[in-house]
Write an enzyme that holds these catalytic residues in place. Structure first.
Site, PDB file in Angstrom:
ATOM      1  N   LYS A 161      46.875 -36.179  45.742  1.00  0.00           N
ATOM      2  CA  LYS A 161      48.194 -36.460  45.187  1.00  0.00           C
ATOM      3  C   LYS A 161      48.896 -37.511  46.009  1.00  0.00           C
ATOM      4  CE  LYS A 161      52.525 -34.061  44.498  1.00  0.00           C
ATOM      5  NZ  LYS A 161      53.248 -32.841  44.688  1.00  0.00           N
ATOM      6  N   LYS A 203      47.586 -34.691  50.350  1.00  0.00           N
ATOM      7  CA  LYS A 203      48.882 -35.019  49.771  1.00  0.00           C
ATOM      8  C   LYS A 203      49.556 -36.028  50.684  1.00  0.00           C
ATOM      9  CE  LYS A 203      53.263 -33.026  48.333  1.00  0.00           C
ATOM     10  NZ  LYS A 203      54.005 -31.779  48.093  1.00  0.00           N
TER      11      LYS A 203
HETATM   12  C1  PBG Z   1      56.567 -30.177  47.314  1.00  0.00           C
HETATM   13  C2  PBG Z   1      56.161 -30.988  46.144  1.00  0.00           C
HETATM   14  C3  PBG Z   1      56.559 -32.294  45.830  1.00  0.00           C
HETATM   15  C4  PBG Z   1      55.920 -32.614  44.643  1.00  0.00           C
HETATM   16  C5  PBG Z   1      55.178 -31.516  44.250  1.00  0.00           C
HETATM   17  N1  PBG Z   1      55.316 -30.525  45.206  1.00  0.00           N
HETATM   18  C6  PBG Z   1      57.540 -33.179  46.470  1.00  0.00           C
HETATM   19  C7  PBG Z   1      57.353 -33.647  47.832  1.00  0.00           C
HETATM   20  O1  PBG Z   1      56.339 -33.399  48.488  1.00  0.00           O
HETATM   21  O2  PBG Z   1      58.260 -34.319  48.295  1.00  0.00           O
HETATM   22  C8  PBG Z   1      56.041 -33.919  43.926  1.00  0.00           C
HETATM   23  C9  PBG Z   1      55.611 -33.909  42.516  1.00  0.00           C
HETATM   24  C10 PBG Z   1      56.020 -35.115  41.760  1.00  0.00           C
HETATM   25  O3  PBG Z   1      56.552 -36.089  42.321  1.00  0.00           O
HETATM   26  O4  PBG Z   1      55.792 -35.115  40.546  1.00  0.00           O
HETATM   27  N2  PBG Z   1      56.754 -28.828  46.958  1.00  0.00           N
END
Ligand code: PBG
Length: 324
Positions: free
Chosen positions: A248, A196
């Site tokens: 992601k 991520k």
């Molecule tokens: C954190 C989380 C995020 C997203 C999913 N889980 C935000 C981040 O890491 O700042 C982003 C998902 C999206 O942008 O659609 N719990």
């Protein structure tokens, strides 16, 4: 040119193109991310994600029933609590909004639709970070693992089939596996957000969950410059017991997705995030691109790059246009 050098031969009719298509997108490949907010009387639109809302408990149930009816692969719940605190205690509370949402969705769909839970503290903390903070303000990895362990158990108890740790703490998968096994939840699966990235494409999500964050997540999420590191993260998560892994965002990281898919011995997911949704929605709204074709093309590309599973806010809508 030899007479055989005519790849166009196989493109001459729709039926021939269908015959030779290498990749398909079916409802079962899609997971719908949803937001459930505490204390709403009506669903609240998210302005930067036209068509996406913060659900009430009632409309969440409906969305889950629809997702099951559409034959989706799953539904992923995010909670938006009314109150935040330093340790994100609302995430552990069986009556916290995410756990209540999980319980009600599970009641609604039973085993017909895999119910997944975001296992992360950022929606619940008053500072907006994905973990708890040390005295110096940094995110305390090991203290956070203990909270994730309890959070995952609470989610399993609420009925989640799958927990999805998304906080990028080191050791999160192993610690959560241990806690689930020790509490009688050996069958609860872990979908690990393995790679991520610290991405600008999460912008609209911050509105979606009323994020309290000032600053950024670069001390725990990955640097967009790094691909090899994604393989290291994935290898660690697999060794710790991840049942599925995730990359992601999706569209900007298709090379990473491809290389993770090549080494992963478990199913690979990719998350088409809020900014990807917003970008396509905005261009389509202006008439600059064909909305429906673009949606399918991007998700086909994500599948082609190696995703078995795609999380996308278009899951239910798109499923209605796909063969089962
Ligand atoms: C954190 C989380 C995020 C997203 C999913 N889980 C935000 C981040 O890491 O700042 C982003 C998902 C999206 O942008 O659609 N719990």
């Amino acid at each position: 040119m030899f007479p055989t050098d005519r790849p166009r031969r196989l493109r001459t009719t729709p039926a021939l193109r269908r015959l030779v298509a290498e990749t398909d997108v079916r409802p079962r490949h899609l997971v719908l991310p949803v937001f459930v907010a505490e204390g709403l009387d009506a669903p609240k639109p998210i302005s930067s994600m036209p068509g996406v809302v913060q659900h009430t408990r009632e409309t969440l149930r409906k969305a889950a029933a629809e997702a099951a009816g559409a034959g989706l692969g799953g539904i992923m719940l995010f909670g938006v609590p009314a109150h935040h605190d330093a340790t994100g205690s609302g995430a552990l509370d069986p009556d916290g909004i995410l756990n209540v949402g999980l319980r009600e969705v599970r009641e609604e769909v039973g085993d017909a639709l895999p119910v997944m839970a975001d296992t992360c503290l950022d929606e619940f903390t008053d500072h907006g970070h994905c973990g708890v903070l040390a005295a110096d303000g940094s995110v305390d990895n090991d203290a956070t693992l203990e909270v994730y362990a309890d959070m995952a158990v609470a989610q399993a108890e609420a009925g989640a089939h799958v927990v999805a740790p998304s906080g990028m703490m080191d050791g999160q998968v192993g610690r959560i596996r241990e806690a689930l096994d020790a509490s009688g939840h050996a069958d609860t699966a872990i979908l690990a957000y393995s790679a991520k990235y610290a991405s600008a494409f999460y912008g609209p999500f911050r509105e979606a969950v009323d994020s309290q964050l000032t600053g950024d997540r670069r001390t725990y999420q990955q640097d967009p410059a790094n691909a090899r590191e994604a393989l290291r993260e994935t290898t660690l998560d697999l060794a710790e017991g991840a049942d599925m892994v995730m990359v992601k965002p999706a569209m900007g990281y298709l090379d990473v997705l491809r290389s993770v898919a090549e080494v992963s011995e478990v199913p690979v997911a990719a998350y088409q995030v809020s900014g990807e949704y917003a970008m396509i929605s905005a261009a389509a709204e202006r008439g600059w691109i064909d909305r429906e074709r673009t949606i399918l093309e991007t998700i086909t590309g994500i599948r082609r790059a190696g995703a078995d599973i795609v999380l996308t806010y278009w899951a239910s809508e798109l499923a209605g246009r796909l063969d089962r």
